[in-house]
Motif scaffolding. Sequence first.
Motif, short mmCIF file in Angstrom:
data_model
loop_
_atom_site.label_atom_id
_atom_site.label_comp_id
_atom_site.label_asym_id
_atom_site.label_seq_id
_atom_site.Cartn_x
_atom_site.Cartn_y
_atom_site.Cartn_z
N GLU A 40 0.83 -1.20 0.00
CA GLU A 40 0.00 0.00 0.00
C GLU A 40 0.87 1.26 0.00
OE1 GLU A 40 -2.68 -0.51 3.30
OE2 GLU A 40 -3.79 -2.09 2.26
N LYS A 41 1.97 1.21 0.74
CA LYS A 41 2.90 2.33 0.75
C LYS A 41 3.54 2.49 -0.64
CE LYS A 41 6.81 4.29 3.25
NZ LYS A 41 7.80 4.11 4.32
N ALA A 42 3.88 1.39 -1.27
CA ALA A 42 4.45 1.43 -2.63
C ALA A 42 3.45 2.07 -3.59
CB ALA A 42 4.81 0.03 -3.10
N ALA A 43 2.19 1.73 -3.45
CA ALA A 43 1.16 2.31 -4.33
C ALA A 43 1.12 3.82 -4.17
CB ALA A 43 -0.20 1.70 -4.02
N GLY A 44 1.26 4.29 -2.94
CA GLY A 44 1.29 5.73 -2.70
C GLY A 44 2.50 6.37 -3.35
N LEU A 45 3.65 5.73 -3.24
CA LEU A 45 4.87 6.25 -3.86
C LEU A 45 4.76 6.27 -5.39
CD1 LEU A 45 7.49 4.40 -1.62
CD2 LEU A 45 6.99 6.86 -1.60
N LEU A 46 4.02 5.31 -5.93
CA LEU A 46 3.84 5.22 -7.38
C LEU A 46 2.65 6.05 -7.88
CD1 LEU A 46 4.48 1.40 -7.76
CD2 LEU A 46 5.94 3.24 -8.66
N LEU A 47 1.96 6.68 -6.95
CA LEU A 47 0.79 7.50 -7.26
C LEU A 47 -0.30 6.71 -7.99
CD1 LEU A 47 2.68 10.72 -8.40
CD2 LEU A 47 1.80 10.18 -6.12
N ILE A 48 -0.46 5.46 -7.56
CA ILE A 48 -1.52 4.63 -8.13
C ILE A 48 -2.83 5.05 -7.49
CG2 ILE A 48 -2.41 2.28 -8.38
CD1 ILE A 48 0.47 1.28 -8.22
N PRO A 49 -3.82 5.37 -8.30
CA PRO A 49 -5.12 5.75 -7.72
C PRO A 49 -5.76 4.57 -6.99
CG PRO A 49 -5.28 5.52 -10.10
CD PRO A 49 -3.83 5.35 -9.75
N SER A 50 -6.82 4.83 -6.34
CA SER A 50 -7.51 3.81 -5.55
C SER A 50 -7.93 2.64 -6.44
CB SER A 50 -8.73 4.42 -4.87
OG SER A 50 -9.36 3.47 -4.08
N LYS A 51 -7.15 1.61 -6.41
CA LYS A 51 -7.41 0.41 -7.21
C LYS A 51 -7.26 -0.81 -6.32
CE LYS A 51 -7.23 2.27 -11.52
NZ LYS A 51 -8.06 2.02 -12.64
N THR A 52 -7.77 -1.94 -6.79
CA THR A 52 -7.62 -3.20 -6.08
C THR A 52 -6.70 -4.11 -6.88
OG1 THR A 52 -9.82 -3.03 -5.11
CG2 THR A 52 -8.84 -5.23 -5.19
N ILE A 53 -5.78 -4.75 -6.17
CA ILE A 53 -4.90 -5.75 -6.76
C ILE A 53 -5.05 -7.02 -5.94
CG2 ILE A 53 -2.49 -6.44 -7.11
CD1 ILE A 53 -1.80 -3.55 -7.65
N SER A 54 -5.15 -8.14 -6.64
CA SER A 54 -5.16 -9.44 -5.98
C SER A 54 -3.74 -9.99 -6.02
CB SER A 54 -6.10 -10.41 -6.69
OG SER A 54 -7.43 -9.95 -6.62
N LEU A 55 -3.27 -10.45 -4.89
CA LEU A 55 -1.95 -11.06 -4.78
C LEU A 55 -2.13 -12.47 -4.26
CD1 LEU A 55 1.19 -11.09 -4.60
CD2 LEU A 55 0.92 -10.04 -2.33
N THR A 56 -1.58 -13.44 -4.98
CA THR A 56 -1.63 -14.82 -4.54
C THR A 56 -0.22 -15.33 -4.33
OG1 THR A 56 -3.66 -15.14 -5.83
CG2 THR A 56 -2.54 -17.12 -5.06
N LEU A 57 0.05 -15.84 -3.14
CA LEU A 57 1.34 -16.41 -2.80
C LEU A 57 1.26 -17.91 -2.99
CD1 LEU A 57 1.93 -14.35 0.46
CD2 LEU A 57 2.82 -13.86 -1.83
N VAL A 58 2.19 -18.46 -3.76
CA VAL A 58 2.11 -19.87 -4.16
C VAL A 58 3.46 -20.55 -4.01
CG1 VAL A 58 0.23 -19.36 -5.78
CG2 VAL A 58 2.60 -19.41 -6.60
N ASP A 59 3.47 -21.87 -4.30
CA ASP A 59 4.72 -22.62 -4.36
C ASP A 59 5.11 -22.80 -5.83
OD1 ASP A 59 3.06 -24.66 -5.35
OD2 ASP A 59 3.02 -25.73 -3.45
N ASN A 60 6.25 -23.44 -6.07
CA ASN A 60 6.72 -23.59 -7.45
C ASN A 60 5.82 -24.47 -8.30
OD1 ASN A 60 8.82 -21.81 -7.28
ND2 ASN A 60 10.43 -23.35 -7.12
N ALA A 61 5.24 -25.51 -7.72
CA ALA A 61 4.35 -26.38 -8.51
C ALA A 61 3.19 -25.57 -9.07
CB ALA A 61 3.84 -27.53 -7.65
#
Length: 143
Positions: A24-45
């Motif tokens: 969220e802090k990175a988004a502020g630094l990048l001046l990204i407007p209010s948007k939603t991003i989905s992040l999925t953490l996975v394994d190599n398989a």
Amino acid sequence: MKIEITNRQKIKRVNLKTLSKSLEKAAGLLLIPSKTISLTLVDNAFIVNLNKRYLKKTTPTDVISFDLSDPLDPDYLGEIVVSVEEAVKVAKSLKVDWQKEVLLYCLHGILHLIGYDDRSKKKRDLIEKKQKELMEKLWLKKT
């Protein structure tokens, strides 16, 4: 920016709250407007299957971004899939904190979603420079 995180891996325990705040802090630094991003953490398989299906590659990768922006849902930017297993492996070889590597991959994915590209040397240099700037502002060195 709103980050929706799904953890689908059991390689390492990830502090999702800390990761979300950093992004969220990175988004502020990048001046990204209010948007939603989905992040999925996975394994190599998991990421290998995505890599085969969408990029026709048969090896693990660190991050894959899917630009899912849609005029009918202007608040949704896209999805980022990060291999925690790959981050751990690379971090070990680089002798850096694996959590730092996960954050780097997430930032790389966000940069792709907002238009950065790494398909040429010039563009790769640009995205790497921006990643480095963000990491310097977001990653607090542990003493």
